[in-house]
Design a protein around this motif. Structure first.
Motif, PDB file in Angstrom:
ATOM      1  N   ILE A  35      48.388  30.553  50.361  1.00 25.94           N
ATOM      2  CA  ILE A  35      47.677  30.514  49.073  1.00 25.94           C
ATOM      3  C   ILE A  35      46.163  30.459  49.232  1.00 25.94           C
ATOM      4  N   ASP A  36      45.662  29.847  50.309  1.00 21.97           N
ATOM      5  CA  ASP A  36      44.205  29.772  50.476  1.00 21.97           C
ATOM      6  C   ASP A  36      43.584  31.157  50.587  1.00 21.97           C
ATOM      7  N   SER A  37      44.194  32.037  51.377  1.00 24.98           N
ATOM      8  CA  SER A  37      43.632  33.386  51.518  1.00 24.98           C
ATOM      9  C   SER A  37      43.876  34.215  50.258  1.00 24.98           C
ATOM     10  N   ILE A  38      44.945  33.925  49.521  1.00 22.49           N
ATOM     11  CA  ILE A  38      45.193  34.621  48.251  1.00 22.49           C
ATOM     12  C   ILE A  38      44.102  34.263  47.236  1.00 22.49           C
ATOM     13  N   LEU A  39      43.829  32.976  47.100  1.00 23.60           N
ATOM     14  CA  LEU A  39      42.795  32.546  46.146  1.00 23.60           C
ATOM     15  C   LEU A  39      41.415  33.034  46.557  1.00 23.60           C
ATOM     16  N   ALA A  40      41.201  33.190  47.854  1.00 20.28           N
ATOM     17  CA  ALA A  40      39.899  33.647  48.354  1.00 20.28           C
ATOM     18  C   ALA A  40      39.608  35.102  47.992  1.00 20.28           C
ATOM     19  N   THR A  41      40.621  35.833  47.494  1.00 19.93           N
ATOM     20  CA  THR A  41      40.379  37.209  47.058  1.00 19.93           C
ATOM     21  C   THR A  41      39.489  37.253  45.822  1.00 19.93           C
ATOM     22  N   GLY A  42      39.438  36.148  45.088  1.00 15.77           N
ATOM     23  CA  GLY A  42      38.620  36.117  43.878  1.00 15.77           C
ATOM     24  C   GLY A  42      39.236  36.824  42.691  1.00 15.77           C
ATOM     25  N   SER A  43      40.519  37.120  42.765  1.00 15.34           N
ATOM     26  CA  SER A  43      41.190  37.762  41.631  1.00 15.34           C
ATOM     27  C   SER A  43      41.098  36.862  40.400  1.00 15.34           C
TER      28      SER A  43
ATOM     29  N   LEU B 289      47.872  35.850  59.772  1.00 13.72           N
ATOM     30  CA  LEU B 289      47.891  37.312  59.668  1.00 13.72           C
ATOM     31  C   LEU B 289      47.500  37.773  58.267  1.00 13.72           C
ATOM     32  N   ALA B 290      47.963  37.071  57.244  1.00 13.02           N
ATOM     33  CA  ALA B 290      47.601  37.428  55.870  1.00 13.02           C
ATOM     34  C   ALA B 290      46.094  37.305  55.662  1.00 13.02           C
ATOM     35  N   GLU B 291      45.522  36.286  56.260  1.00  9.46           N
ATOM     36  CA  GLU B 291      44.077  36.074  56.134  1.00  9.46           C
ATOM     37  C   GLU B 291      43.291  37.185  56.815  1.00  9.46           C
ATOM     38  N   GLU B 292      43.871  37.768  57.864  1.00  7.16           N
ATOM     39  CA  GLU B 292      43.185  38.849  58.579  1.00  7.16           C
ATOM     40  C   GLU B 292      43.468  40.226  57.989  1.00  7.16           C
TER      41      GLU B 292
ATOM     42  N   ASP C 113      33.580  41.247  33.720  1.00  9.05           N
ATOM     43  CA  ASP C 113      34.051  40.541  32.524  1.00  9.05           C
ATOM     44  C   ASP C 113      35.068  41.345  31.723  1.00  9.05           C
ATOM     45  N   ASN C 114      34.957  42.681  31.794  1.00  4.95           N
ATOM     46  CA  ASN C 114      35.809  43.540  30.974  1.00  4.95           C
ATOM     47  C   ASN C 114      36.962  44.185  31.735  1.00  4.95           C
ATOM     48  N   PHE C 115      37.057  43.910  33.031  1.00  3.97           N
ATOM     49  CA  PHE C 115      38.082  44.556  33.851  1.00  3.97           C
ATOM     50  C   PHE C 115      38.474  43.591  34.963  1.00  3.97           C
ATOM     51  N   ILE C 116      39.734  43.164  34.945  1.00  6.76           N
ATOM     52  CA  ILE C 116      40.162  42.114  35.868  1.00  6.76           C
ATOM     53  C   ILE C 116      41.258  42.596  36.811  1.00  6.76           C
ATOM     54  N   ILE C 117      41.367  41.900  37.923  1.00  2.00           N
ATOM     55  CA  ILE C 117      42.486  42.096  38.846  1.00  2.00           C
ATOM     56  C   ILE C 117      43.420  40.895  38.722  1.00  2.00           C
ATOM     57  N   ILE C 118      44.689  41.174  38.432  1.00  5.77           N
ATOM     58  CA  ILE C 118      45.737  40.154  38.502  1.00  5.77           C
ATOM     59  C   ILE C 118      46.515  40.424  39.786  1.00  5.77           C
ATOM     60  N   TYR C 119      46.423  39.497  40.715  1.00  5.13           N
ATOM     61  CA  TYR C 119      47.048  39.658  42.031  1.00  5.13           C
ATOM     62  C   TYR C 119      48.509  39.262  41.953  1.00  5.13           C
ATOM     63  N   HIS C 120      49.401  40.184  42.360  1.00  4.35           N
ATOM     64  CA  HIS C 120      50.839  39.896  42.371  1.00  4.35           C
ATOM     65  C   HIS C 120      51.374  39.899  43.796  1.00  4.35           C
ATOM     66  N   ASN C 121      52.168  38.894  44.113  1.00  3.38           N
ATOM     67  CA  ASN C 121      52.841  38.852  45.419  1.00  3.38           C
ATOM     68  C   ASN C 121      54.178  38.154  45.235  1.00  3.38           C
TER      69      ASN C 121
ATOM     70  N   ARG D 254      37.747  43.077  48.878  1.00  2.00           N
ATOM     71  CA  ARG D 254      36.831  44.224  48.834  1.00  2.00           C
ATOM     72  C   ARG D 254      37.034  45.030  47.551  1.00  2.00           C
ATOM     73  N   ILE D 255      38.282  45.193  47.158  1.00  2.88           N
ATOM     74  CA  ILE D 255      38.576  45.912  45.913  1.00  2.88           C
ATOM     75  C   ILE D 255      38.136  45.088  44.713  1.00  2.88           C
ATOM     76  N   VAL D 256      38.466  43.792  44.721  1.00  5.45           N
ATOM     77  CA  VAL D 256      38.086  42.903  43.615  1.00  5.45           C
ATOM     78  C   VAL D 256      36.567  42.929  43.425  1.00  5.45           C
ATOM     79  N   ASP D 257      35.840  42.788  44.507  1.00  9.79           N
ATOM     80  CA  ASP D 257      34.372  42.759  44.415  1.00  9.79           C
ATOM     81  C   ASP D 257      33.811  44.068  43.875  1.00  9.79           C
ATOM     82  N   ALA D 258      34.498  45.172  44.140  1.00 12.83           N
ATOM     83  CA  ALA D 258      34.001  46.492  43.728  1.00 12.83           C
ATOM     84  C   ALA D 258      34.288  46.814  42.270  1.00 12.83           C
ATOM     85  N   VAL D 259      35.355  46.247  41.700  1.00 15.65           N
ATOM     86  CA  VAL D 259      35.772  46.706  40.366  1.00 15.65           C
ATOM     87  C   VAL D 259      35.850  45.621  39.300  1.00 15.65           C
ATOM     88  N   GLN D 260      36.015  44.366  39.689  1.00 19.00           N
ATOM     89  CA  GLN D 260      36.233  43.320  38.681  1.00 19.00           C
ATOM     90  C   GLN D 260      34.933  42.890  38.014  1.00 19.00           C
TER      91      GLN D 260
END
Length: 336
Positions: free
Chosen positions: A239-247, A203-206, A222-230, A214-220
């Motif tokens: 963890i596989d789907s979390i890492l796949a976010t590219g944060s 379910l998390a993967e879906e 070299d000068n602006f990063i996303i740190i994913y918190h859960n 989608r958000i990471v790809d739009a805004v991240q």
């Protein structure tokens, strides 16, 4: 102040002594002698609070308020406010496919989002010795608040199309919200996606990972990063789907074994955690906080990509002697 955040992460990775990076903002109310209600209502007060915290502790970054009600309020949710606790969402505003289709995407700046954006814009000008990061809710955690968090998991099974409709709309809003923070000169986002930590890996993967990506790809960049918190208890399994976010980096709560989590994190990726913010930093003693902090560090600092932090947002009424004890424990670990 603009800085190369990928370089900042690389330097953190390679530093033998690393600064702690707790999610620390709301306890500014004690330094200022004000209520939480006053803090959340003024950009001037918020930015001054962030500056006071930055002057008090040698943290790796300054993080703005982790208020997971502000985005839901913009969508129309009812919010419960308090003088000494973080605001919370009451009830739901979406319970059917019709509601989801009718849900309007609010303008960035509506509700209190404008106050929070202004606060970070002011803080960036006041805090120049470290990155300034804005707190933003994650897509499934926001969608869940619009549906009622107790119903969100059921809807994933029974009304998946409705959930995806909501997720698409909140992700569009959150992308623009993150862009607004980026325009202030902030250095990145700490994105809180705790509700997805209650989902099964499938379910998390879906329902979470692709929307975060989608958000990471739009805004991240070299000068602006996303740190994913859960801070959910299912993050190791998902963890596989979390890492796949590219944060750019990851932050985990105290519901999991941080040492076990580190075995799943790529060696070139920073992961942070996970001293209990409520059980220890708010309700513990100086001695128990020291022991808890050292325990996490002794287990995890053998990984060069680990950074000590709180497991989640430190509550507003946490004593500063306890917060200071956390930082003192970090210093004592590295001075051995």
């Amino acid at each position: 102040m603009q800085r190369n955040m990928k370089k900042w992460l690389d330097e953190m990775l390679n530093a033998p002594v690393k600064k702690a990076m707790p999610v620390l903002s709301f306890p500014a109310v004690q330094l200022m002698g004000i209520t939480v209600r006053e803090l959340i209502s003024s950009s001037d007060v918020q930015s001054k609070g962030m500056k006071l915290v930055a002057d008090r502790v040698a943290s790796a970054a300054s993080v703005s308020l982790m208020d997971l009600s502000v985005e839901a309020e913009s969508f129309g949710s009812e919010i419960r406010f308090s003088d000494d606790e973080v605001p919370t969402v009451i009830g739901s505003i979406v319970s059917s496919e019709e509601d989801a289709n009718a849900l309007k995407i609010p303008e960035v700046g509506s509700g209190r989002t404008g106050i929070y954006i202004e606060a970070v814009e002011k803080a960036v000008k006041m805090i120049e010795d470290r990155p300034v990061l804005a707190g933003v809710i994650g897509p499934f955690s926001l969608a869940g608040r619009l549906m009622d968090v107790t119903e969100a998991m059921i809807y994933c099974y029974e009304e998946p199309d409705m959930v995806h409709t909501i997720l698409d709309k909140v992700t569009t809003f959150l992308t623009e919200y993150c862009k607004a923070y980026k325009a202030t000169g902030a250095n990145g986002i700490v994105m809180a996606e705790p509700l997805s930590g209650l989902l099964s890996p499938a379910l998390a993967e879906e329902f979470s990972g692709p929307y975060v990506k989608r958000i990471v790809d739009a805004v991240q960049d070299d000068n602006f990063i996303i740190i994913y918190h859960n801070c959910g208890n299912g993050t190791i399994k998902m963890i596989d789907s979390i890492l796949a976010t590219g944060s750019a980096a990851y932050h985990f709560g105290n519901a999991i074994d941080m040492e076990e989590m580190m075995t799943h994190i790529p060696a070139d990726t920073i992961a942070m955690g996970n001293v209990d913010p409520a059980g220890q930093i708010k309700n513990g003693t100086v001695e128990s906080i020291r022991n808890a902090t050292l325990s996490v560090m002794e287990a995890c600092c053998k990984y060069p990509n680990f950074v000590i932090s709180s497991g989640c947002d430190i509550p507003p009424t946490s004593k500063w002697e306890n917060i200071d004890a956390f930082f003192e424990a970090v210093d004592s670990f590295y001075s051995r």
